[in-house]
Design an enzyme around this catalytic site. Structure first.
Site, PDB file in Angstrom:
ATOM      1  N   GLU A  48      72.322  46.871   9.191  1.00  0.00           N
ATOM      2  CA  GLU A  48      71.224  47.014  10.159  1.00  0.00           C
ATOM      3  C   GLU A  48      71.561  46.100  11.325  1.00  0.00           C
ATOM      4  O   GLU A  48      71.359  44.885  11.249  1.00  0.00           O
ATOM      5  CB  GLU A  48      69.896  46.595   9.512  1.00  0.00           C
ATOM      6  CG  GLU A  48      69.377  47.544   8.469  1.00  0.00           C
ATOM      7  CD  GLU A  48      68.872  48.856   9.028  1.00  0.00           C
ATOM      8  OE1 GLU A  48      68.747  48.978  10.268  1.00  0.00           O
ATOM      9  OE2 GLU A  48      68.620  49.778   8.244  1.00  0.00           O
ATOM     10  N   CYS A 100      65.325  44.225  17.128  1.00  0.00           N
ATOM     11  CA  CYS A 100      66.572  45.007  17.188  1.00  0.00           C
ATOM     12  C   CYS A 100      66.383  46.355  17.846  1.00  0.00           C
ATOM     13  O   CYS A 100      67.229  46.819  18.607  1.00  0.00           O
ATOM     14  CB  CYS A 100      67.072  45.223  15.764  1.00  0.00           C
ATOM     15  SG  CYS A 100      65.794  45.907  14.682  1.00  0.00           S
TER      16      CYS A 100
HETATM   17  N1  LIG Z   1      68.909  46.866  12.817  1.00  0.00           N
HETATM   18  C1  LIG Z   1      68.032  46.019  12.325  1.00  0.00           C
HETATM   19  O1  LIG Z   1      67.219  46.347  11.476  1.00  0.00           O
HETATM   20  C2  LIG Z   1      67.992  44.592  12.833  1.00  0.00           C
HETATM   21  C3  LIG Z   1      66.867  43.819  12.553  1.00  0.00           C
HETATM   22  C4  LIG Z   1      66.806  42.503  13.025  1.00  0.00           C
HETATM   23  C5  LIG Z   1      67.861  41.978  13.776  1.00  0.00           C
HETATM   24  N2  LIG Z   1      68.954  42.749  14.041  1.00  0.00           N
HETATM   25  C6  LIG Z   1      70.046  42.213  14.869  1.00  0.00           C
HETATM   26  O2  LIG Z   1      70.345  40.866  14.490  1.00  0.00           O
HETATM   27  C7  LIG Z   1      70.838  40.138  15.619  1.00  0.00           C
HETATM   28  C8  LIG Z   1      70.092  38.835  15.740  1.00  0.00           C
HETATM   29  O3  LIG Z   1      70.126  38.112  14.565  1.00  0.00           O
HETATM   30  P1  LIG Z   1      71.155  36.901  14.305  1.00  0.00           P
HETATM   31  O4  LIG Z   1      71.447  36.205  15.588  1.00  0.00           O
HETATM   32  O5  LIG Z   1      70.638  36.153  13.153  1.00  0.00           O
HETATM   33  O6  LIG Z   1      72.472  37.713  13.868  1.00  0.00           O
HETATM   34  P2  LIG Z   1      73.864  37.125  13.372  1.00  0.00           P
HETATM   35  O7  LIG Z   1      74.776  38.300  13.301  1.00  0.00           O
HETATM   36  O8  LIG Z   1      74.291  35.951  14.153  1.00  0.00           O
HETATM   37  O9  LIG Z   1      73.559  36.576  11.884  1.00  0.00           O
HETATM   38  C9  LIG Z   1      72.991  37.394  10.896  1.00  0.00           C
HETATM   39  C10 LIG Z   1      73.225  36.768   9.526  1.00  0.00           C
HETATM   40  O10 LIG Z   1      74.602  36.858   9.190  1.00  0.00           O
HETATM   41  C11 LIG Z   1      75.071  35.613   8.709  1.00  0.00           C
HETATM   42  N3  LIG Z   1      76.513  35.554   8.962  1.00  0.00           N
HETATM   43  C12 LIG Z   1      77.149  35.150  10.083  1.00  0.00           C
HETATM   44  N4  LIG Z   1      78.487  35.284   9.938  1.00  0.00           N
HETATM   45  C13 LIG Z   1      78.695  35.787   8.692  1.00  0.00           C
HETATM   46  C14 LIG Z   1      79.852  36.155   7.951  1.00  0.00           C
HETATM   47  N5  LIG Z   1      81.074  36.045   8.455  1.00  0.00           N
HETATM   48  N6  LIG Z   1      79.704  36.650   6.706  1.00  0.00           N
HETATM   49  C15 LIG Z   1      78.461  36.805   6.172  1.00  0.00           C
HETATM   50  N7  LIG Z   1      77.327  36.458   6.820  1.00  0.00           N
HETATM   51  C16 LIG Z   1      77.440  35.962   8.074  1.00  0.00           C
HETATM   52  C17 LIG Z   1      74.232  34.601   9.463  1.00  0.00           C
HETATM   53  O11 LIG Z   1      74.267  33.351   8.826  1.00  0.00           O
HETATM   54  C18 LIG Z   1      72.872  35.281   9.440  1.00  0.00           C
HETATM   55  O12 LIG Z   1      72.231  35.050   8.202  1.00  0.00           O
HETATM   56  C19 LIG Z   1      70.617  41.050  16.810  1.00  0.00           C
HETATM   57  O13 LIG Z   1      71.827  41.681  17.168  1.00  0.00           O
HETATM   58  C20 LIG Z   1      69.633  42.077  16.291  1.00  0.00           C
HETATM   59  O14 LIG Z   1      69.660  43.299  16.965  1.00  0.00           O
HETATM   60  C21 LIG Z   1      69.034  44.033  13.577  1.00  0.00           C
HETATM   61  C1  LIG Z   2      59.366  46.761  12.505  1.00  0.00           C
HETATM   62  N1  LIG Z   2      60.106  46.621  13.743  1.00  0.00           N
HETATM   63  C2  LIG Z   2      59.237  46.024  14.751  1.00  0.00           C
HETATM   64  C3  LIG Z   2      60.534  47.934  14.215  1.00  0.00           C
HETATM   65  C4  LIG Z   2      61.214  45.716  13.578  1.00  0.00           C
HETATM   66  C5  LIG Z   2      62.268  46.139  12.619  1.00  0.00           C
HETATM   67  C6  LIG Z   2      63.345  45.080  12.494  1.00  0.00           C
HETATM   68  C7  LIG Z   2      64.066  44.832  13.774  1.00  0.00           C
HETATM   69  O1  LIG Z   2      64.276  43.787  14.305  1.00  0.00           O
END
Ligand SMILES: NC(=O)c1ccc[n+]([C@@H]2O[C@H](COP(=O)([O-])OP(=O)(O)OC[C@H]3O[C@@H](n4cnc5c(N)ncnc54)[C@H](O)[C@@H]3O)[C@@H](O)[C@H]2O)c1
Ligand SMILES: C[N+](C)(C)CCCC=O
Length: 484
Positions: A250, A284
């Site tokens: 995700e 996200c």
């Molecule tokens: N699609 C979705 O449902 C969704 C939901 C929420 C956030 N996001 C995305 O998350 C990002 C923001 O969150 P963030 O800054 O915490 O993301 P990030 O990618 O920096 O970190 C996410 C997680 O991965 C871990 N991590 C980092 N490097 C790793 C590795 N090499 N191996 C395993 N784990 C590792 C981190 O410690 C953290 O727990 C944005 O890009 C956002 O769009 C996506």
């Molecule tokens: C439920 N929302 C608001 C769509 C968020 C899903 C997780 C994304 O950051």
């Protein structure tokens, strides 16, 4: 410290500490104050979690789905009873206003526990009749030990969206929260034990990226579900592939939201606000490229500015406050950098753009107009309260531009012409689409992305396929024909 948990990790049904791990300071985004100090998991802690999750899995899978489901539904009830307490923790973890966390976090986690708890008793394979009376039946089996890795924007929700389907299918889970927001998942683990989950079924280990990486590469782990950025997703997916593990990814987005000139303007403005400024823009699926048809551009921007002036910015614990700080000083600096790039590349700043003169990591809700497709703010995920408004003339033109991105998480359209709405949605290259609304994610509906935004889906019955596999059993009712 005000929000200090009993210990950093939750393993085998109990809190566990190892202060040899690197410190993790939990900072309240509204003040900059350190509210808890935790420690990253040492290799010994990671090993304890793996041993516990592995040892617990067979017995958990051997329980009936109905028994497992009962525990998940009990956990959902406890979460709802404690919604206020959990929302206060979520607000302190993330800085999101209590007005938001009260309705969107523990409640969403409880929905997942209740929904997958309800499904657990009805998970089955199928019977496939064949020629001559032979038949095949399939058995739905758990994968084993699953690892969940979370982002910082929805710590409670992510811990439950991954944990609930995993546990419903008979897997055990080790969840590693984001190092920025480590508190909420510990509450989820405690509640599951209180609801009757056997020790080791749901464990939480804290840590930075290397702790996540150690879990992903361990041969005892069968599946990895990550919520995070695309660069992290690439690394985790590649590491999981070495062990041929199942994955759910995700990841990030730069989603389009198209407003046609026949749209209900007030609803379109509401959708754009929900899709850009909820959680201070740290969502996200946000529709951060808002394409507005030229004839209504001026009216849209005017009404948007009026509505944004009504946002109540302030202490996120004040129930009247509707817009809080960014999660961290680091994230605020990243977003400030994007605002500066927008100005430097010629976008017109309609409102906001600055930091608030108060403690904490507050940026104003910011809108840029006259944004063009090549500008950095129209191409990269900002993950903050910055909306880019782009003009368009025709449907064909806007569809081409909306899809012209490596991301494919979400997309939305506002129009009164429903034939057009369905045509537009069919053409969107995105996993989660909206017609005349934005950013709703009920547990009954699949949620996830296409293209670089991810692999697999969370929520809905579909998530069951991502946390279980089918064993095929061929049964012969006839003599075996061999050539010699
Ligand atoms: N699609 C979705 O449902 C969704 C939901 C929420 C956030 N996001 C995305 O998350 C990002 C923001 O969150 P963030 O800054 O915490 O993301 P990030 O990618 O920096 O970190 C996410 C997680 O991965 C871990 N991590 C980092 N490097 C790793 C590795 N090499 N191996 C395993 N784990 C590792 C981190 O410690 C953290 O727990 C944005 O890009 C956002 O769009 C996506
Ligand atoms: C439920 N929302 C608001 C769509 C968020 C899903 C997780 C994304 O950051």
């Amino acid at each position: 410290m005000k929000f200090q948990p009993k210990a950093s990790h939750f393993i085998d049904g109990a809190y566990v500490e190892d202060t040899a791990g690197a410190p993790i300071d939990v900072v309240y985004p509204a003040t900059g104050e350190v509210i808890a100090r935790l420690h990253s998991a040492t290799p010994e802690i990671v090993e304890r979690a793996l041993l516990s999750a592995k040892a617990a899995q067979k017995a958990w899978a051997a329980m009936t789905g109905t028994e497992r489901g009962r525990i998940l539904r009990r956990a959902a009830d406890i979460m709802r009873e404690r919604n206020h307490e959990l929302s206060v923790i979520e607000t302190h973890d993330t800085g999101k206003p209590i007005q938001e966390t009260t309705v969107a976090d523990a409640t969403s986690g409880a929905d997942a526990l209740e929904y997958f708890g309800g499904l657990a008793g009805s998970l089955t394979g199928e019977h496939i009749p064949l020629a001559g009376g032979d038949f095949v039946y399939t058995v739905r089996e758990a994968l084993g030990v699953c690892v969940g890795i979370g982002a910082w924007n929805y710590p409670t929700q992510i811990a439950c969206w991954k944990g609930a389907p995993a546990l419903a299918c008979g897997n055990t889970m080790i969840f590693k929260p984001s190092e920025t927001t480590p508190l909420a998942a510990l509450q989820v683990a405690e509640i599951l034990v209180e609801a009757g989950a056997p020790n080791g079924v749901y464990n939480v280990v804290q840590g930075y990226g290397e702790v996540g990486a150690a879990l992903v590469t361990d041969p005892r782990v069968a599946k990895v579900s990550l919520t995070g950025s695309v660069p992290t997703g690439r690394k985790v997916y590649a590491a999981a592939a070495v062990g041929m593990k199942h994955v759910t990814m995700e990841l990030g987005g730069k989603s389009p939201l198209i407003v046609f000139d026949d749209a209900d303007l007030e609803n379109a403005v509401s959708g754009a606000i929900l899709g850009n400024f909820y959680a201070s823009g740290q969502v996200c699926s946000n529709g951060t490229r808002v394409f507005v048809q030229k004839r209504i551009k001026a009216a849209f921007l005017k009404r948007l500015s009026e509505r944004l002036s009504l946002a109540k910015i302030g202490d996120p614990m004040d129930p009247e406050v509707s817009f809080g700080p960014m999660v961290s000083a680091r994230q605020m600096e990243i977003v400030k950098g994007y605002v500066a790039r927008g100005i430097a590349e010629g976008a017109r700043l309609v409102c906001g753009g600055g930091r608030l003169d108060r403690p904490g990591f507050y940026l104003q809700p910011t809108v840029f107009a006259d944004v063009t497709d090549g500008m950095t703010i129209a191409r990269e995920e900002i993950f903050g309260p910055v909306m880019a408004v782009l003009d368009f003339a025709t449907e064909a033109e806007v569809m081409e531009r909306a899809n012209s991105t490596e991301f494919g998480l979400a997309a939305g359209v506002f129009t009164r012409d429903l034939t057009r709405a369905h045509r537009v949605v069919k053409a969107f290259e995105a996993g989660t689409c909206y017609i005349n609304t934005y950013n709703l994610a009920p547990v009954e509906a699949p949620f996830g992305g296409s293209k670089m935004s991810g692999v697999g889906r969370e929520n809905s019955k579909l998530a069951i396929n991502h946390y279980s596999e089918l064993k095929t059993v061929y049964v012969s009712m006839n003599d075996v024909q061999a050539p010699y």
